[in-house]
Design an enzyme around this catalytic site. Structure first.
Site, PDB file in Angstrom:
ATOM      1  N   ASN A 155      33.019  44.065  36.603  1.00 31.00           N
ATOM      2  CA  ASN A 155      32.119  43.488  35.602  1.00 31.00           C
ATOM      3  C   ASN A 155      31.716  42.045  35.910  1.00 31.00           C
ATOM      4  O   ASN A 155      30.589  41.649  35.660  1.00 31.00           O
ATOM      5  CB  ASN A 155      32.699  43.622  34.197  1.00 31.00           C
ATOM      6  CG  ASN A 155      34.070  43.016  34.069  1.00 31.00           C
ATOM      7  OD1 ASN A 155      34.779  42.851  35.048  1.00 31.00           O
ATOM      8  ND2 ASN A 155      34.442  42.669  32.861  1.00 31.00           N
ATOM      9  N   GLU A 252      45.492  40.610  35.481  1.00 33.31           N
ATOM     10  CA  GLU A 252      44.508  40.316  34.418  1.00 33.31           C
ATOM     11  C   GLU A 252      43.921  41.660  34.015  1.00 33.31           C
ATOM     12  O   GLU A 252      43.107  42.226  34.750  1.00 33.31           O
ATOM     13  CB  GLU A 252      43.396  39.396  34.957  1.00 33.31           C
ATOM     14  CG  GLU A 252      43.873  38.123  35.643  1.00 33.31           C
ATOM     15  CD  GLU A 252      44.357  37.064  34.667  1.00 33.31           C
ATOM     16  OE1 GLU A 252      44.310  37.300  33.442  1.00 33.31           O
ATOM     17  OE2 GLU A 252      44.800  36.001  35.130  1.00 33.31           O
ATOM     18  N   CYS A 286      36.102  42.288  29.440  1.00 33.97           N
ATOM     19  CA  CYS A 286      37.491  42.584  29.088  1.00 33.97           C
ATOM     20  C   CYS A 286      37.883  41.994  27.740  1.00 33.97           C
ATOM     21  O   CYS A 286      38.612  42.594  26.972  1.00 33.97           O
ATOM     22  CB  CYS A 286      38.423  42.056  30.173  1.00 33.97           C
ATOM     23  SG  CYS A 286      38.171  40.315  30.529  1.00 33.97           S
ATOM     24  N   GLU A 463      46.087  32.494  35.149  1.00 39.14           N
ATOM     25  CA  GLU A 463      45.320  31.810  36.189  1.00 39.14           C
ATOM     26  C   GLU A 463      44.460  30.756  35.496  1.00 39.14           C
ATOM     27  O   GLU A 463      44.382  30.715  34.271  1.00 39.14           O
ATOM     28  CB  GLU A 463      44.478  32.827  36.961  1.00 39.14           C
ATOM     29  CG  GLU A 463      45.388  33.743  37.786  1.00 39.14           C
ATOM     30  CD  GLU A 463      44.683  34.836  38.563  1.00 39.14           C
ATOM     31  OE1 GLU A 463      43.502  35.070  38.327  1.00 39.14           O
ATOM     32  OE2 GLU A 463      45.354  35.459  39.396  1.00 39.14           O
TER      33      GLU A 463
HETATM   34  P1  NAD Z   1      40.033  49.530  37.832  1.00 39.99           P
HETATM   35  O1  NAD Z   1      41.440  49.333  37.453  1.00 39.99           O
HETATM   36  O2  NAD Z   1      39.513  50.917  37.907  1.00 39.99           O
HETATM   37  O3  NAD Z   1      39.754  48.890  39.278  1.00 39.99           O
HETATM   38  C1  NAD Z   1      39.976  47.525  39.546  1.00 39.99           C
HETATM   39  C2  NAD Z   1      40.140  47.321  41.033  1.00 39.99           C
HETATM   40  O4  NAD Z   1      41.333  47.968  41.474  1.00 39.99           O
HETATM   41  C3  NAD Z   1      39.020  47.898  41.895  1.00 39.99           C
HETATM   42  O5  NAD Z   1      38.739  46.991  42.930  1.00 39.99           O
HETATM   43  C4  NAD Z   1      39.628  49.178  42.433  1.00 39.99           C
HETATM   44  O6  NAD Z   1      39.065  49.605  43.663  1.00 39.99           O
HETATM   45  C5  NAD Z   1      41.067  48.749  42.631  1.00 39.99           C
HETATM   46  N1  NAD Z   1      42.072  49.816  42.654  1.00 39.99           N
HETATM   47  C6  NAD Z   1      41.995  51.071  42.139  1.00 39.99           C
HETATM   48  N2  NAD Z   1      43.167  51.729  42.352  1.00 39.99           N
HETATM   49  C7  NAD Z   1      43.991  50.862  43.008  1.00 39.99           C
HETATM   50  C8  NAD Z   1      45.336  50.938  43.473  1.00 39.99           C
HETATM   51  N3  NAD Z   1      46.080  52.040  43.305  1.00 39.99           N
HETATM   52  N4  NAD Z   1      45.869  49.863  44.068  1.00 39.99           N
HETATM   53  C9  NAD Z   1      45.154  48.703  44.214  1.00 39.99           C
HETATM   54  N5  NAD Z   1      43.867  48.583  43.808  1.00 39.99           N
HETATM   55  C10 NAD Z   1      43.294  49.651  43.188  1.00 39.99           C
HETATM   56  O7  NAD Z   1      39.183  48.660  36.839  1.00 39.99           O
HETATM   57  P2  NAD Z   1      37.591  48.567  36.732  1.00 39.99           P
HETATM   58  O8  NAD Z   1      37.082  49.824  36.122  1.00 39.99           O
HETATM   59  O9  NAD Z   1      37.045  48.109  38.036  1.00 39.99           O
HETATM   60  O10 NAD Z   1      37.420  47.344  35.727  1.00 39.99           O
HETATM   61  C11 NAD Z   1      37.447  47.485  34.339  1.00 39.99           C
HETATM   62  C12 NAD Z   1      38.780  47.038  33.774  1.00 39.99           C
HETATM   63  O11 NAD Z   1      39.065  45.709  34.208  1.00 39.99           O
HETATM   64  C13 NAD Z   1      38.775  46.986  32.267  1.00 39.99           C
HETATM   65  O12 NAD Z   1      39.983  47.503  31.779  1.00 39.99           O
HETATM   66  C14 NAD Z   1      38.670  45.496  31.970  1.00 39.99           C
HETATM   67  O13 NAD Z   1      39.188  45.120  30.714  1.00 39.99           O
HETATM   68  C15 NAD Z   1      39.459  44.912  33.095  1.00 39.99           C
HETATM   69  N6  NAD Z   1      39.119  43.504  33.335  1.00 39.99           N
HETATM   70  C16 NAD Z   1      40.029  42.552  32.983  1.00 39.99           C
HETATM   71  C17 NAD Z   1      39.715  41.202  33.150  1.00 39.99           C
HETATM   72  C18 NAD Z   1      40.681  40.108  32.742  1.00 39.99           C
HETATM   73  O14 NAD Z   1      40.478  38.971  33.137  1.00 39.99           O
HETATM   74  N7  NAD Z   1      41.720  40.397  31.972  1.00 39.99           N
HETATM   75  C19 NAD Z   1      38.480  40.845  33.707  1.00 39.99           C
HETATM   76  C20 NAD Z   1      37.597  41.845  34.073  1.00 39.99           C
HETATM   77  C21 NAD Z   1      37.922  43.181  33.874  1.00 39.99           C
END
Ligand code: NAD
Length: 490
Positions: A155, A252, A286, A463
């Site tokens: 995002n 995060e 998020c 962070e």
């Molecule tokens: P996701 O967990 O599907 O993927 C995040 C990242 O992890 C991607 O780069 C993906 O390729 C990688 N990934 C997937 N499986 C993995 C594994 N087994 N090991 C290591 N890496 C792996 O999340 P998303 O759909 O990309 O993002 C949306 C989520 O992110 C929402 O839940 C949102 O709330 C959260 N988010 C949190 C913050 C924060 O600062 N707290 C900020 C942005 C998004």
């Protein structure tokens, strides 16, 4: 957007890897549903090369470049990103579908972070401790952790890459960054900016690919620390995998945050805030305040204004200046959000006041109209689950104690907002909220000078801010003896 002849490729040891017809996948334009770019996923060998490059360059970066040298590299990178702000905005809009009205601020936000960490590199150090008069004393050295991995969500791709890499590099670490497979472009622009700014080859690398690439990075024996942004489900896998080799981890993760509107709030401002807290980035934030608690005495007025103003929003092509809301990131994600809208319609007594429909289908884009559910109760799935789309649940409340208890009734602990003109109440309520970031009379602002993290299932560690330095450094204690040795043995 015309398809370029070259696919996007990983950046390892100062250059793009060679193009290959293998391991290609497509990126789709969220506004039209058509293929707009090809991406070449890193092979297992390239993933290893990325980690080795980071590992072999780290010591020199930490030893031969003073904090001042490292700081200057970050400051030059900030200027380069500012110069490329237009390109950054289009790339970010192309990858995410977020409007250019939002993404045009992306480069400036990244520059703020680089500048802040450049300053921190110069000023944040260890501590001197007197132990025994002037005979013995101690001090702490703040040292880099070593080879780090950053993994980003889709995002806010550039923000994720900069929030992780700027402090990592400022304090002498190296990094392999893996952006989300859906949004690889701006991490590569950042890599170019670092290189042009004078960062030595290998200190910052970008590995393209999906979760399997992320998992390989997390389990690599030469990696000392992982900073992950993404869902709770994946964060838990990353935490488990990193624990195998006792790596340091920052997480995060997701949220389902409350926004509480008291009866003394200015209703126009409260509605503005609820819209920012829910419709920003088409609901794909998020920290969004998707559980909106409104005091029962102002509920009707609030809803009337909210529905009226939301219905007026212009949804459409995210590259157009007049557009308020763009498409969802992908067809799959749009379908997930639509499922939740269906669940909301079927659950209990909730009323769908507006939106929740696929629109502009003739464009082929992934467009949804923002959905407002009223009359919700705390146990509904649309109130409990993170949907990550434009689905706002409005709940009414009667008194402060009740709303605080209900706001805290969630597995998440990311963020919360409080809207009131009563100063004492505002501070009392934020103190009682079990979340890591709170806003009083505003929402969704994340200045890099303040820490960012998550309580409960929303994360581990912090962070940003000065305390964020802890996430990117290790502390060594040094005992210094200036006096005679006090020996218990003859
Ligand atoms: P996701 O967990 O599907 O993927 C995040 C990242 O992890 C991607 O780069 C993906 O390729 C990688 N990934 C997937 N499986 C993995 C594994 N087994 N090991 C290591 N890496 C792996 O999340 P998303 O759909 O990309 O993002 C949306 C989520 O992110 C929402 O839940 C949102 O709330 C959260 N988010 C949190 C913050 C924060 O600062 N707290 C900020 C942005 C998004």
């Amino acid at each position: 957007m015309a398809s370029p002849s070259m696919p996007l490729r990983s950046f390892i040891n100062g250059k793009r890897v060679r193009p290959s017809p293998q391991h290609l996948y497509s990126l789709y334009d969220a506004a039209t549903g058509t293929v707009r770019e090809k991406v070449q996923s890193a092979t297992p060998g390239q993933i290893r090369d990325g980690v080795i490059a980071a590992s072999e360059s780290q010591e020199r970066w930490a030893r031969d470049y003073s904090p001042s040298d490292r700081s200057k590299v970050l400051l030059r990178a900030a200027r380069i990103l500012e110069r490329r702000a237009g390109e950054v905005a289009l790339a970010e809009t192309g990858d995410t579908g977020r409007t250019v009205r939002e993404t045009r601020h992306e480069a400036a936000g990244a520059a703020d972070c680089l500048e802040y960490q450049a300053g921190a590199a110069l000023t944040v150090g260890g501590q001197h401790v007197d132990l025994s008069g002037n005979r013995s004393w101690g001090y702490t050295r703040r040292e880099p952790i070593g080879t780090t991995v950053g993994i980003g969500a889709w995002n806010y791709p550039l923000q994720s890459a900069v929030w992780k890499s700027a402090p990592a590099l400022a304090f002498g670490n190296s990094m392999v960054f893996k952006p989300s497979e859906l949004t690889p472009t701006t991490a590569l622009i950042l890599a170019d900016a670092y290189s042009e700014a004078g960062l030595p080859d290998g200190v910052f690398n970008v590995i393209l690919g999906d979760g399997s690439a992320g998992a390989s990075l997390v389990s690599h024996e030469k990696v000392d620390k992982v900073s992950f942004t993404g869902s709770v489900e994946t964060g838990s896998k990353v935490y488990t995998a990193a624990a195998e080799s006792l790596k340091r981890v920052t997480l995060e993760l997701g949220g389902k945050s409350p926004l509480i509107i008291f009866d003394d709030a200015n209703i126009h401002d409260a509605v503005s805030t609820a819209m920012v807290a829910n419709w920003l980035s088409s609901g794909q934030v998020c920290s969004n305040g998707t559980r909106v608690f409104v005091h029962e005495s102002v509920l009707e007025k609030f809803l009337e204004s909210l529905v009226k103003r939301t219905s007026r929003l212009k949804i459409g092509d995210p590259t157009e200046e007049a557009t308020d809301l763009g498409p969802m990131i992908s067809r799959g994600h749009m379908e997930k959000v639509m499922k939740y809208i269906q669940i909301g319609k079927e659950e209990d007594q909730a009323d769908l006041l507006c939106g929740g429909e696929p629109i502009l289908q003739e464009t082929g884009g992934y467009y949804l109209s923002p959905a407002i559910f009223s009359n919700c109760n705390d146990n509904m799935r649309i109130v409990q689950d993170e949907i990550f789309g434009m689905v706002m649940s409005v709940l009414s409340f009667r008194d402060e104690g009740e709303v605080v208890q209900r706001a805290n009734n969630t597995a998440y602990g990311l963020a919360a907002g409080v809207f009131t003109n009563d100063l004492k109440r505002a501070h009392r309520v934020v103190a009682d909220l079990n979340v890591a970031t709170t806003w009083i009379n505003n929402y969704n602002l994340a200045p890099v000078v303040l820490p960012w993290g998550g309580f409960k299932k929303s994360g581990q560690g912090s962070e940003n801010g000065l305390v964020g330095v802890e996430s990117w450094t290790r502390l060594k204690a040094v005992y210094v003896e200036m006096g005679a040795i006090d020996c218990p043995y003859p």
